[in-house]
Design a protein around this motif. Structure first.
Motif, short mmCIF file in Angstrom:
data_model
loop_
_atom_site.label_atom_id
_atom_site.label_comp_id
_atom_site.label_asym_id
_atom_site.label_seq_id
_atom_site.Cartn_x
_atom_site.Cartn_y
_atom_site.Cartn_z
N GLY A 62 -6.01 56.68 64.18
CA GLY A 62 -5.77 57.04 62.78
C GLY A 62 -6.55 56.22 61.78
O GLY A 62 -6.22 56.22 60.59
N GLU A 71 -11.11 59.91 60.73
CA GLU A 71 -10.84 61.28 61.14
C GLU A 71 -12.16 61.99 61.34
O GLU A 71 -13.17 61.64 60.71
N ALA A 73 -9.78 57.68 57.48
CA ALA A 73 -8.57 58.50 57.45
C ALA A 73 -7.65 58.15 56.29
O ALA A 73 -6.76 58.92 55.94
N ARG A 74 -7.87 57.00 55.71
CA ARG A 74 -7.09 56.56 54.55
C ARG A 74 -7.97 55.64 53.71
O ARG A 74 -9.06 55.26 54.16
#
Length: 162
Positions: free
Chosen positions: A53, A56, A68-69
């Motif tokens: 995670g 992505e 992803a963040r």
């Protein structure tokens, strides 16, 4: 402690991803090219980051890998854990119970002093890596970048994102 090259490679790749415009990604081959690394090996490690995670994978135009963040929410520990796993570096095998002068089973305290010292050191190491984000690293890199390097990087990215 020795970490695999994959940690270094993916940390650099993630800092590069942090510099991308919102909503865009770079293929693993481009990430490998940027640092002159083996594309297959980079792809393997990027897949590990995706499973964890951290990044992505996006198909289509502007596709490839992207964070992803937000970079401020991804620590160096997140990268280490994705590539190396979370098992402790020191693995106590409790050798005090063996040998010609071994103490009886209940006569020593657990954990031993050596295990305790290594555990404290690892806790401090992990805490330091958790305290440093990709955003922190990207800001340090940008502050040291020359105008020419910035222009070269922008031109390279434009060719890959174009």
């Amino acid at each position: 402690m020795k970490m695999s090259e994959g940690v270094e490679w993916t940390a650099h790749a993630c800092v590069l991803l942090a510099a991308l415009p919102q909503g865009t990604g770079l293929p693993a081959a481009a990430l490998a090219e940027f640092h002159t690394l083996a594309p297959a090996y980079m792809a393997k490690h990027m897949q590990a980051l995706a499973r964890a995670g951290v990044v992505e994978s996006v198909r289509g135009a502007g596709g490839g890998y992207r964070l992803a963040r937000p970079a401020a929410e991804i620590s160096l520990w997140d990268i280490v854990e994705a590539i190396e796993g979370s098992a402790p570096a020191f693995r106590c095998t409790e050798i005090r119970k063996d040998g010609p002068c071994a103490a009886p089973a209940g006569s020593f305290h657990r954990p031993c002093e050596i295990h305790s010292a290594f555990s404290r050191a690892e806790t401090a190491w992990r805490a330091e890596l958790k305290a440093v984000t990709l955003s922190d690293i990207a800001a340090m890199v940008a502050s040291k970048m020359t105008a020419q390097r910035r222009a070269d990087m922008a031109a390279w990215l434009a060719g890959k994102l174009g």
